[in-house]
Design a protein around this motif. Sequence first.
Motif, PDB file in Angstrom:
ATOM      1  N   GLY A 226       0.708  -1.338   0.147  1.00 34.72           N
ATOM      2  CA  GLY A 226       0.012  -0.055   0.055  1.00 34.72           C
ATOM      3  C   GLY A 226       0.779   1.196   0.077  1.00 34.72           C
ATOM      4  O   GLY A 226       0.293   2.400  -0.121  1.00 34.72           O
ATOM      5  N   ALA A 227       1.950   1.260   0.282  1.00 36.75           N
ATOM      6  CA  ALA A 227       2.947   2.533   0.507  1.00 36.75           C
ATOM      7  C   ALA A 227       3.536   3.070  -0.981  1.00 36.75           C
ATOM      8  O   ALA A 227       3.552   2.242  -2.189  1.00 36.75           O
ATOM      9  N   GLN A 228       4.013   3.939  -1.125  1.00 38.91           N
ATOM     10  CA  GLN A 228       4.656   4.709  -2.290  1.00 38.91           C
ATOM     11  C   GLN A 228       5.965   5.513  -1.880  1.00 38.91           C
ATOM     12  O   GLN A 228       5.994   5.530  -0.387  1.00 38.91           O
ATOM     13  N   GLY A 229       6.686   5.780  -2.498  1.00 37.16           N
ATOM     14  CA  GLY A 229       8.098   6.557  -2.337  1.00 37.16           C
ATOM     15  C   GLY A 229       9.035   6.021  -1.287  1.00 37.16           C
ATOM     16  O   GLY A 229       9.128   4.774  -1.498  1.00 37.16           O
ATOM     17  N   ALA A 230       9.542   6.754  -0.308  1.00 38.06           N
ATOM     18  CA  ALA A 230      10.437   6.370   0.647  1.00 38.06           C
ATOM     19  C   ALA A 230       9.714   5.445   1.463  1.00 38.06           C
ATOM     20  O   ALA A 230      10.292   4.298   1.818  1.00 38.06           O
ATOM     21  N   MET A 231       8.287   5.346   1.801  1.00 38.24           N
ATOM     22  CA  MET A 231       7.867   4.346   2.762  1.00 38.24           C
ATOM     23  C   MET A 231       7.722   3.055   1.955  1.00 38.24           C
ATOM     24  O   MET A 231       8.252   1.918   2.501  1.00 38.24           O
ATOM     25  N   PHE A 232       7.550   3.130   0.803  1.00 38.87           N
ATOM     26  CA  PHE A 232       7.576   1.620   0.053  1.00 38.87           C
ATOM     27  C   PHE A 232       9.077   1.324  -0.086  1.00 38.87           C
ATOM     28  O   PHE A 232       9.127   0.075   0.188  1.00 38.87           O
ATOM     29  N   ASN A 233      10.035   2.170  -0.488  1.00 35.55           N
ATOM     30  CA  ASN A 233      11.228   1.638  -0.649  1.00 35.55           C
ATOM     31  C   ASN A 233      11.782   0.972   0.667  1.00 35.55           C
ATOM     32  O   ASN A 233      12.330  -0.103   0.661  1.00 35.55           O
ATOM     33  N   ASN A 234      11.653   1.518   1.736  1.00 37.01           N
ATOM     34  CA  ASN A 234      12.063   1.090   3.072  1.00 37.01           C
ATOM     35  C   ASN A 234      11.486  -0.151   3.480  1.00 37.01           C
ATOM     36  O   ASN A 234      11.967  -1.130   3.893  1.00 37.01           O
ATOM     37  N   ALA A 235       9.967  -0.120   3.105  1.00 36.55           N
ATOM     38  CA  ALA A 235       9.116  -1.509   3.566  1.00 36.55           C
ATOM     39  C   ALA A 235       9.593  -2.477   2.588  1.00 36.55           C
ATOM     40  O   ALA A 235       9.772  -3.958   3.109  1.00 36.55           O
ATOM     41  N   ALA A 236       9.699  -2.347   1.394  1.00 38.54           N
ATOM     42  CA  ALA A 236      10.027  -3.448   0.572  1.00 38.54           C
ATOM     43  C   ALA A 236      11.394  -4.073   0.585  1.00 38.54           C
ATOM     44  O   ALA A 236      11.614  -5.125   0.697  1.00 38.54           O
ATOM     45  N   GLN A 237      12.239  -3.218   0.841  1.00 35.68           N
ATOM     46  CA  GLN A 237      13.550  -3.621   1.341  1.00 35.68           C
ATOM     47  C   GLN A 237      13.903  -4.379   2.621  1.00 35.68           C
ATOM     48  O   GLN A 237      14.499  -5.326   2.528  1.00 35.68           O
TER      49      GLN A 237
END
Length: 194
Positions: A59-70
């Motif tokens: 559900g996240a985008q941007g920096a939140m997505f990048n850190n969650a996905a990593q």
Amino acid sequence: MAIELPPLPYERSALEPHISAETVDFHHGKHQRAYVDRLNELITGTPFAEMALEDIVRGAQGAMFNNAAQAWNHAFYWQCLRPAAGGGGGEPTGALAEAIDKAFGGVEALRTQFDELALRTFGSGWVWLVQRAEGGLALAATANAATPLTGSDKPLLACDVWEHAYYIDYRNARAKYLEAFWNVVNWDFAASNM
């Protein structure tokens, strides 16, 4: 609910001589920890603060997505490895071996195609063995933090091809790292994801 850094499923030196304890210390203890810590900062005070990591990734985008996905990709990656002394490496068996034979013509062909894709992946990213929605297996490469978790492919196995995964042990020799990866691959984990 804070996102936690999962402990390694083995001792930090257990992947040696293929992946050193020093690499594990930096990769898990510094890189992955930084993603988890930054994600916790980013989700504080948002609706994401009460979500599971997988839901944040979706559900996240941007920096939140990048850190969650990593954070998620790395947690998955550590499960894809198993000490050679504990059964890592070798060959897959059962339904996974049959699916690999059907999709690639055998394990050696899978490894060749996987390595070629990993070597062609420009810059930082991931290479995945995935199961498609119809059940067949395929390979996929994702750039940066991208992950099959956001699509219809089911990840079975991942190899981190960011330089931090191998630079201490192999410098810029990604091919040498891939050789090492196959010595500690956890086929049982891959099979359990089917």
